[in-house]
Design a protein around this motif. Structure first.
Motif, PDB file in Angstrom:
ATOM      1  N   GLN A  26       0.865  -1.174   0.000  1.00 44.11           N
ATOM      2  CA  GLN A  26       0.000   0.000   0.000  1.00 44.11           C
ATOM      3  C   GLN A  26       0.896   1.217   0.000  1.00 44.11           C
TER       4      GLN A  26
ATOM      5  N   VAL B  50      -4.123   9.515  -9.502  1.00 41.35           N
ATOM      6  CA  VAL B  50      -3.983   8.122  -9.930  1.00 41.35           C
ATOM      7  C   VAL B  50      -5.362   7.625 -10.349  1.00 41.35           C
TER       8      VAL B  50
ATOM      9  N   ALA C 167      -4.302   1.165 -11.619  1.00 45.85           N
ATOM     10  CA  ALA C 167      -3.045   0.434 -11.407  1.00 45.85           C
ATOM     11  C   ALA C 167      -3.213  -0.957 -11.991  1.00 45.85           C
TER      12      ALA C 167
ATOM     13  N   THR D  35      -5.261  -5.295  -7.517  1.00 48.34           N
ATOM     14  CA  THR D  35      -4.823  -3.932  -7.205  1.00 48.34           C
ATOM     15  C   THR D  35      -6.027  -3.014  -7.291  1.00 48.34           C
ATOM     16  N   SER D  36      -6.042  -2.011  -6.421  1.00 45.09           N
ATOM     17  CA  SER D  36      -7.121  -1.029  -6.455  1.00 45.09           C
ATOM     18  C   SER D  36      -6.541   0.337  -6.120  1.00 45.09           C
ATOM     19  N   THR D  37      -7.270   1.368  -6.545  1.00 44.88           N
ATOM     20  CA  THR D  37      -6.841   2.741  -6.279  1.00 44.88           C
ATOM     21  C   THR D  37      -8.028   3.536  -5.755  1.00 44.88           C
TER      22      THR D  37
ATOM     23  N   ASN E 186      -5.775   8.512  -4.446  1.00 45.79           N
ATOM     24  CA  ASN E 186      -4.332   8.445  -4.703  1.00 45.79           C
ATOM     25  C   ASN E 186      -3.604   7.403  -3.859  1.00 45.79           C
ATOM     26  N   THR E 187      -4.347   6.515  -3.217  1.00 44.34           N
ATOM     27  CA  THR E 187      -3.745   5.398  -2.498  1.00 44.34           C
ATOM     28  C   THR E 187      -3.891   4.146  -3.350  1.00 44.34           C
ATOM     29  N   VAL E 188      -2.806   3.377  -3.451  1.00 48.51           N
ATOM     30  CA  VAL E 188      -2.797   2.150  -4.233  1.00 48.51           C
ATOM     31  C   VAL E 188      -2.609   0.980  -3.282  1.00 48.51           C
TER      32      VAL E 188
ATOM     33  N   GLY F 240      -2.396  -3.395  -3.085  1.00 47.80           N
ATOM     34  CA  GLY F 240      -2.234  -4.637  -3.836  1.00 47.80           C
ATOM     35  C   GLY F 240      -2.016  -5.812  -2.907  1.00 47.80           C
TER      36      GLY F 240
ATOM     37  N   THR G 243       4.012  -2.299 -10.259  1.00 43.43           N
ATOM     38  CA  THR G 243       2.736  -2.091 -10.948  1.00 43.43           C
ATOM     39  C   THR G 243       2.864  -0.825 -11.784  1.00 43.43           C
TER      40      THR G 243
ATOM     41  N   LEU H   7       0.949   2.698 -13.004  1.00 47.68           N
ATOM     42  CA  LEU H   7      -0.126   3.620 -12.641  1.00 47.68           C
ATOM     43  C   LEU H   7      -0.530   4.463 -13.840  1.00 47.68           C
TER      44      LEU H   7
END
Length: 194
Positions: free
Chosen positions: A32, A40, A43, A55-57, A60-62, A64, A80, A82
């Motif tokens: 994370q 973003v 991803a 993966t999720s966004t 602006n936080t990613v 996985g 990954t 973006l």
């Protein structure tokens, strides 16, 4: 953890997207992080996709991780990719890397990247300029010469010969485009005839 910290950074790739790079001495079971200055929008790909990570966004936080317990083997490469919008000094922060059993792995943020102008269309900027100088034509070709004719057809021939409009209508004897006036047997336009 007793190993040296992993290093996580950003690199602009040729598609106008950001590669999240990693160099980890330990297997990665989840990650994370936050990305600053740009937006973003997605991803995908990289070692995370190869390992079957979801993966999720958002904001602006990613994030996985793997539902099946798979991991990204220790090593280096692209974690990954973006997709982004906007411009600025994109940096990673609030990095959380999980190892086997959810153990937090030591990490440091690597290089930031300066984004001059990035839009969802990849190689095209927000103004529709496809390579910095040339504009996409109506056929979608960067720097092409195709133009719409008066009927709105890309690279069309315009109004057909003998027609008076784009629908193919012709002028009647009274000069009205698509009109219904005809010559009678005496040659009078709209006349009653004999």
């Amino acid at each position: 953890s007793s190993c040296a910290p992993g290093v996580y950074g950003l690199a602009l790739n040729g598609d106008g997207n950001l590669d999240v790079t990693f160099n980890s001495p330990e297997d990665i079971y989840g990650f994370q992080f936050y990305v600053s200055d740009v937006t973003v929008t997605g991803a995908s790909g990289g070692a995370a996709a190869d390992a079957g990570f979801s993966t999720s966004t958002g904001n602006n936080t990613v994030l996985g991780f793997s539902f099946s317990g798979t991991f990204i083997p220790a090593g280096s490469g692209v974690l990954t990719v973006l997709t982004i919008e906007g411009s600025g000094e994109a940096c990673l922060s609030d990095i959380i890397i999980s190892g086997d059993g959810g153990v937090g792995l030591d990490n440091v943020a690597g290089d930031c990247v300066t984004i001059e102008d990035s839009c969802p269309s990849g190689i095209y900027d927000c103004a529709g300029v496809c390579d910095g100088t040339a504009v996409e034509d109506c056929a979608g070709e960067c720097g092409g010469s195709a133009v719409e004719d008066e009927c709105g057809v890309c690279n069309g021939d315009g109004i057909d010969e003998g027609a008076c409009d784009c629908a193919g209508n012709v002028e009647d004897c009274a000069g009205e485009c698509g009109g219904s006036a005809e010559l009678d047997e005496c040659g009078v336009c709209g006349g009653d005839g004999i």
